[in-house]
Motif scaffolding. Structure first.
Motif, PDB file in Angstrom:
ATOM      1  N   PHE A 184       0.916  -1.251  -0.133  1.00 30.21           N
ATOM      2  CA  PHE A 184      -0.144   0.129   0.217  1.00 30.21           C
ATOM      3  C   PHE A 184       0.928   1.302   0.179  1.00 30.21           C
ATOM      4  O   PHE A 184       0.605   2.129   0.951  1.00 30.21           O
ATOM      5  CB  PHE A 184      -0.964  -0.131   1.190  1.00 30.21           C
ATOM      6  N   SER A 185       1.749   1.536  -0.727  1.00 26.24           N
ATOM      7  CA  SER A 185       2.734   2.231  -1.222  1.00 26.24           C
ATOM      8  C   SER A 185       3.240   2.635  -2.518  1.00 26.24           C
ATOM      9  O   SER A 185       2.522   1.966  -3.395  1.00 26.24           O
ATOM     10  CB  SER A 185       3.997   2.129   0.060  1.00 26.24           C
ATOM     11  N   SER A 186       4.002   3.354  -2.548  1.00 30.32           N
ATOM     12  CA  SER A 186       4.815   3.494  -3.948  1.00 30.32           C
ATOM     13  C   SER A 186       6.259   3.615  -4.084  1.00 30.32           C
ATOM     14  O   SER A 186       6.711   3.751  -2.574  1.00 30.32           O
ATOM     15  CB  SER A 186       4.287   4.903  -4.452  1.00 30.32           C
ATOM     16  N   GLY A 187       6.980   3.748  -4.928  1.00 35.97           N
ATOM     17  CA  GLY A 187       8.403   3.632  -4.646  1.00 35.97           C
ATOM     18  C   GLY A 187       9.210   3.270  -5.994  1.00 35.97           C
ATOM     19  O   GLY A 187       8.659   2.537  -6.941  1.00 35.97           O
ATOM     20  N   SER A 188      10.359   3.038  -5.940  1.00 33.83           N
ATOM     21  CA  SER A 188      11.264   2.514  -6.971  1.00 33.83           C
ATOM     22  C   SER A 188      12.459   1.780  -6.307  1.00 33.83           C
ATOM     23  O   SER A 188      12.820   2.121  -5.245  1.00 33.83           O
ATOM     24  CB  SER A 188      11.599   3.604  -8.136  1.00 33.83           C
TER      25      SER A 188
END
Length: 226
Positions: free
Chosen positions: A216-220
């Motif tokens: 339940f997040s975002s990123g790389s």
């Protein structure tokens, strides 16, 4: 097996929140992996529940890249070896930029007994130490780690739905996320410390990877494993 894997997933799913302190918050896993196999001499595993937008790409040798967005769902991917071992010294380097709940860890499984394990090097907004029982600590490669364990009941595993233990070493303090990151994990140092506390891995190693996990997040993340 293809040496290059790109998966783009956009779907919806229902999240059931953890109900007690013995449940890993990154625990909503069902179905089979979205992709496993070999890529340029390394084993890879990539799984998503399909609830967010995610792209996983295998690069040269031990490199992989992962981006995720949308703030939904659970996903985990990475490169390493299958089978793992109890004595591998693992090096990793690259970039890790989570926004929210995420881990960067050495991650694997054993059978006989069925155990899921993590050596967490860095994480985003959620510290996994808050959802497991503290057993002790260990110093490996010059860094201090908290040792924890928890039980999973009727949960997805490499052998289908099962009840099994999770073992954790969580670096304290964590390596700072948000940019360049590198390190070394001596698996024997952690596994021996676990055994000294009565936390015994199974006799048969399954896969052992350096994984990026998002919840339940975002990123790389772009990581090279060796």
């Amino acid at each position: 097996m293809l040496s290059f894997l790109t998966l783009l997933v956009a779907a919806t799913a229902v999240y059931a929140a953890p109900t007690n302190g013995t449940t890993d918050v990154l625990d909503i896993r069902s179905g089979t992996p979205s992709g496993t196999g070999t890529s340029n001499g390394y084993y890879y595993s990539w799984w998503t529940d399909g609830a967010g937008d995610a792209t996983y790409t295998n690069g040269a040798a031990g490199q992989y890249s992962l981006t995720w967005s949308g703030g939904n769902g659970n996903l985990v991917g990475g490169k390493g070896w299958n089978p793992g071992t109890s004595s591998r010294v693992i090096n990793y380097s690259g970039t890790y930029q989570p926004n929210g709940n995420s881990y960067l860890s050495v991650y694997g499984w054993t059978r006989n007994s069925l155990i899921e394990y993590y050596v967490v090097e860095s994480y985003g907004s959620y510290n996994p130490s808050s959802a497991a029982s503290l057993k002790g600590s260990v110093t490996c490669n010059g860094a201090s780690y908290d040792i924890l364990s928890t039980w999973r009941t009727n949960a997805p595993s490499i052998d289908g739905t099962a009840t099994f233990q999770q073992f954790w070493s969580v670096r304290n303090p964590k390596k700072a996320p948000g940019g360049s990151i590198s390190g070394t994990v001596d698996t024997a140092c952690h596994f021996n410390a676990w055994a000294n506390l009565g936390l015994n891995l199974g006799s048969e190693h399954n896969y052992q990877i350096v994984a990026t996990e998002g919840y339940f997040s975002s990123g790389s993340s772009t990581i090279t494993v060796s």
